[in-house]
Motif scaffolding. Structure first.
Motif, mmCIF file in Angstrom:
data_model
loop_
_atom_site.group_PDB
_atom_site.id
_atom_site.type_symbol
_atom_site.label_atom_id
_atom_site.label_comp_id
_atom_site.label_asym_id
_atom_site.label_seq_id
_atom_site.Cartn_x
_atom_site.Cartn_y
_atom_site.Cartn_z
ATOM 1 N N LEU A 126 80.824 11.904 -43.912
ATOM 2 C CA LEU A 126 81.443 12.764 -44.929
ATOM 3 C C LEU A 126 82.141 13.959 -44.284
ATOM 4 O O LEU A 126 83.234 14.348 -44.714
ATOM 5 N N ASP A 127 81.529 14.518 -43.251
ATOM 6 C CA ASP A 127 82.170 15.623 -42.523
ATOM 7 C C ASP A 127 83.464 15.161 -41.858
ATOM 8 O O ASP A 127 84.462 15.878 -41.857
ATOM 9 N N ALA A 128 83.438 13.966 -41.301
ATOM 10 C CA ALA A 128 84.634 13.422 -40.650
ATOM 11 C C ALA A 128 85.746 13.175 -41.672
ATOM 12 O O ALA A 128 86.927 13.430 -41.391
ATOM 13 N N LEU A 129 85.380 12.700 -42.853
ATOM 14 C CA LEU A 129 86.384 12.515 -43.917
ATOM 15 C C LEU A 129 86.998 13.851 -44.312
ATOM 16 O O LEU A 129 88.213 13.955 -44.509
ATOM 17 N N SER A 130 86.163 14.860 -44.419
ATOM 18 C CA SER A 130 86.654 16.195 -44.761
ATOM 19 C C SER A 130 87.604 16.718 -43.685
ATOM 20 O O SER A 130 88.641 17.312 -43.993
#
Length: 161
Positions: A126-130
């Protein structure tokens, strides 16, 4: 026992609407591709708004799936959101975002198949998507950030075992 003989099968073709349209010529391939490219460019204007909503829904359903466990409907919904994000991002030309979403799909598939839900692995994705939606990263190709991509796939694989 007597052997029965059957008359030879008769093969016939069926006229469908598709056949009629195809015979009439339709749209030439090059024109159809150009029209599709123009349509995609028109839609790109609303992509940021769609992406915000898609990521919010994904995060919400993943949080719910984490609370409910691996057999939940929320996990299936989260997986569906991740697949949609992966596919739309690729269509719109956001390859890095699509690649990260693909790794998340792998992780969610594994959890759905019985692997333990790993909060850290999911949070990492999720952090990488953000990050990938930020202006400085959104147009990067996965090959430009191999450490990130390889790390995410490694996390998704390790989380499975």
């Amino acid at each position: 026992m007597t052997k029965r003989t059957h008359p030879e099968a008769r093969i016939f073709s069926v006229e469908t609407r598709f056949h009629r349209v195809a015979r009439s010529g339709g749209t030439p391939r090059e024109l159809a591709i150009k029209q599709a490219e123009v349509a995609i460019e028109d839609v790109k204007g609303g992509f940021d708004e769609w992406l915000d909503g898609a990521l919010t829904e994904l995060v919400d359903t993943i949080k719910q799936a984490g609370a409910e466990g691996s057999g939940s409907d929320s996990l299936q919904t989260a997986n569906s959101h991740a697949r949609q994000l992966r596919d739309v991002a690729m269509t719109m030309g956001f390859e890095l975002l699509s690649c990260i979403a693909d790794s998340l799909c792998m992780l969610l598939d594994s959890i759905a198949a019985g692997a333990e839900y790993n909060d850290d692995a999911v949070a990492c994705h999720l952090d990488a998507l953000s990050l990938a939606r930020q202006p400085g990263y959104r147009h990067l190709k996965p090959a430009q950030v191999p450490e990130l991509i390889n790390g995410l796939y490694r996390v998704a694989t390790v989380a499975v075992t």
